[in-house]
Every structure is written in C-alpha cells, then in structure tokens.
Write an enzyme that holds these catalytic residues in place. Sequence first.
Site: not given
Length: 520
Positions: A112, A182, A251-252
Amino acid sequence: MPLPPIAFDNSYARELPGFYTAWPPVPAPQPQLLKLNHALAAELGLDAAALASADGLAVLSGQVVPAGAEPLAQAYAGHQFGGFSPQLGDGRALLLGELIDRHGRRRDWAFKGSGRTPYSRGGDGKAAVGPVLREYLMGEAMHALGIPTTRVLAAVATGEPVQRDRVLPGALLNRIAASHIRVGTFQFFAARGRHDDVQRLVAYTLARHDPELQGTEPPALALLRAMAERQAALIAQWMGVGFIHGVMNTDNMTLSGETIDYGPCAFMEQHDPAAVFSSIDHGGRYAYGQQPLIARWNIARLAECLLPLIDPDADRAVAAATAVIDAFPAMYAARWLAVMRAKLGLAGDAPEHDEADRTLAEAWLALLQAQGADHTLAFRALADAVDGAAGVAVGDAVADHAAPSARISGVPATHTLQQLLPEAPAREAWLARWRARLAQQPQAAGGHAAALCRANPLYIPRNHRVEAVLTAAIEHADLSPFDELLAVLQRPFEAQAGHAADAEPAAREQTACYQTFCGT
C-alpha cells in the site's frame, strides 16, 4: 543475508483472470526499514532476519519482485458515503501474492503506497510515513484486542517526499490479510451485468473462506449468510471497545470479516453513540452508533449483486436475500449480547437471562452516556467495584485503605468509577442490579474482578497518544515513542508499571475537536 525463496501460491491471479490488472510496484528510491513485524513474519513462515537485510528490504520496498510473486491491482467498485462509484480499484495498493502460513491459512501479501496503478484516478499512489505507521499501530492494537484485522508486516520509508496538505516523508506498508475481497469487488462485476464473473467470484470466495458450505444451498445465498454472520461478530467487537471505523464504504467491507483500511478511524473516549472523528463524515453517516445499521445496509448491497445467482425466479431470489438481511439485526444482537456479557462479567448464555442481561447492559451504556464517562475506563473500573471497593460504595471519599482487589484494574487513581460516574444515585442503583446478577452465578476463575480485567482492556490507542508518537516519527524521525506505545498496546489487558499516561483520556476540549483523515 540472502532472502530464502518465498513460497507464493497465487490463487487470485490464477483463478480469476479479468478481475485485476497485472502491474509492477514503483521501486522506492531510497528505502529504509521503519518497522518489521517479527511475530507476523514468524506466523507467515518468513525469516525476519532475512527480511531485515538488504535483500529483504529490496522486496519490502518494491525494488525487487521476488520469484513466484505476481503483483496485480484488483478491480472493485463501491458505495462511498451512499453514492455509487462504478470503478474504484487498487489506486495505491498492489497484491504481491499469497502465502500459506504456519497454520495452513491462506494470506494475502499486499503493498500500500507503492505507486500509481491503472485505478489511481489522478492520485499519486503513494503514502506518507504518518498514515503508514498509524495503520501498523492500529492493526496491532486490534489484533491484541482479539478483533479480526489486517496487519502490517513491514513499514518502509521510501526516501521520497509526497505532497499532501504539505510535503511529507513518503512510506509504504506491506499488509497481510485473509483476503482483499470486498463487497465492492462483487459490485464491480454486477454493475456491468457480468453475472458469470459474479458467479466465479462467489465460487472462489466460498472455496477460500467457507469451503464447508459448498453444496449446502445455493452458493450465493450461503455466502451472503456467512458474510452477514462474520460482520455481525466483527461490528459487535468494534462496539465493545468503542472503535469507530470512520469510512464504512462497501469497498472497505471484506468478505473475510476482517477490519481493513485504517484511515479516518479512532477509538471513542467519552461514550457517545453520535461520536464521529472522520474529517469527511460531515453528516455522521458512520458515527459509532450507526455502525450496525451501516453493516446491514452494506450487506443489502452485496445481496443485490447476488440476486440472479440465488434463484432464477426474481421474486424468490428477493425473498431469500431479504430473509438474510432481515435476520442481521438478530445476528448482531446475539453477538453484541455475548460481548457485553463478557465485559460485564456475566457468565453463561442461558436464554432465560437474555432479556434481563440485555436490559442491564443497555442501562449501563445509557449511564455512561448520561454522565459523560470514558468508555474504556468505565468498563475496566468495574473490576474495582465488584465488592464495593475503590470508593464506589463507601461514600464521597475514595477509601485509601481499600482492599488490594480494589485496585486490580490498574485504572489511574483519578478515574475510579466514583469519579467517572459522579451522580451517585444512578450509579449505585445500577451497581446494585449488577452485583445481584453476579451473585446468581459461580465465581469465575480467579474471581469476578480478574475475569473483568481479562475482558476489558486498560489500554487502547488513545487518539492524543497516537498523534504524539506519529508527530515524533514525522517531525523528528524518532520512532522510540512509537515503539514504546506499540509495546503497551500489544498487552492491552495487563496493567503495566510506568504507563498510567497511556490509559489517560485526552482533555475534553481536545477530544471535541479531534479529527482523522484519509491520508494513507
């Protein structure tokens, strides 16, 4: 030290072509290892000493793609604050590959902050030192609290500045997750009418996370129910420790049931269902008390993606999916009650006690809210109140001669239950009900007070303490305060000499204006 070969087994890349874009990381120009998670490396079967070497740092910083890795940016969509974005994807993340850990669990290894990808949407794909260290700290704290979470294997300074509201030192993290699938992953393909791809994703996700459910009912329905159960358990645990995710977009929300993406998150201090710390949550959509409702809303969005696969008859599909969505409040209520029973020291799960225990727990939280008590310390201080010690039932002054068990909690002397809940009549009325309930059950191992300490942390990542150690790292390149706080948070249930300050809440005025940001 040479880095031994890493045994990658990349099922996502192998089985789901078209679900990602193969993409290399941008090499960090001058990498420096900030923090290596030795315990997590051991879990993964990796040699920590080799990872800390020059060869290991080259892999951790994206300078070298190790043999067997297949770096890729995953495609996904998502509802962000209620509005649908049909294409998001890994804009600053890359899945490096998958490992089978020492317990036989498949784990994703992802970067990330390793640079731009085809999904960056105008962003630079980079990250800064502060948010990277914050994610490391929060993930380890949540892990120590027993809450499912992604974790950081390594934090690496890149030697490259990044521009945010000001120029900051750049960094990237190596994140380990049960998977990065997700709700938004399903939404990406469903929004495009690619139902065959949704079906492939259902099969893959079931095989990875719920192999025992294969063949028990329509696979999509089985997956929806399993995901709902995991989210019910996760959110109940968040609520127990006062954790506010801050950005519960679809998406989390992972299908694995792990906490992911520690951007604008925080731990609540003063108990308040309306608590919000995210700088971008202007309407309180993701406030502390809203989290169970938002989880259900997100599950409904997943259900929409799965309808054509649940049943070819639209009405039957909607009815089956709605049954799962409507069952979620009961799933969550059961998980929440189990969490509250542990935190209040109430033994057993006898159905005849359910309503009374639920009412007792709700009354306790209402008491905390009404008197503005610190969520963490109030629960912890119950260990000192089991027998009416520590000034809780001995009048207005704290008893200096209280029994040793009175101070078992380790709560700072300025935060006894009497001080946290100064309105004595309401406090004493609730405590009398609670002690009467405890009297109906056998003593826990080591006594009620010890059981309460095992269930209620003394230390959480206090927002002001987190900011202080991050400031030292960013402004002075001093990681010693970070290391010290991390060591405390890795033993959250154990009172530690010399660390009373790490249990202290911030001043009310500081908490009132505290904000967190999407800065990774």
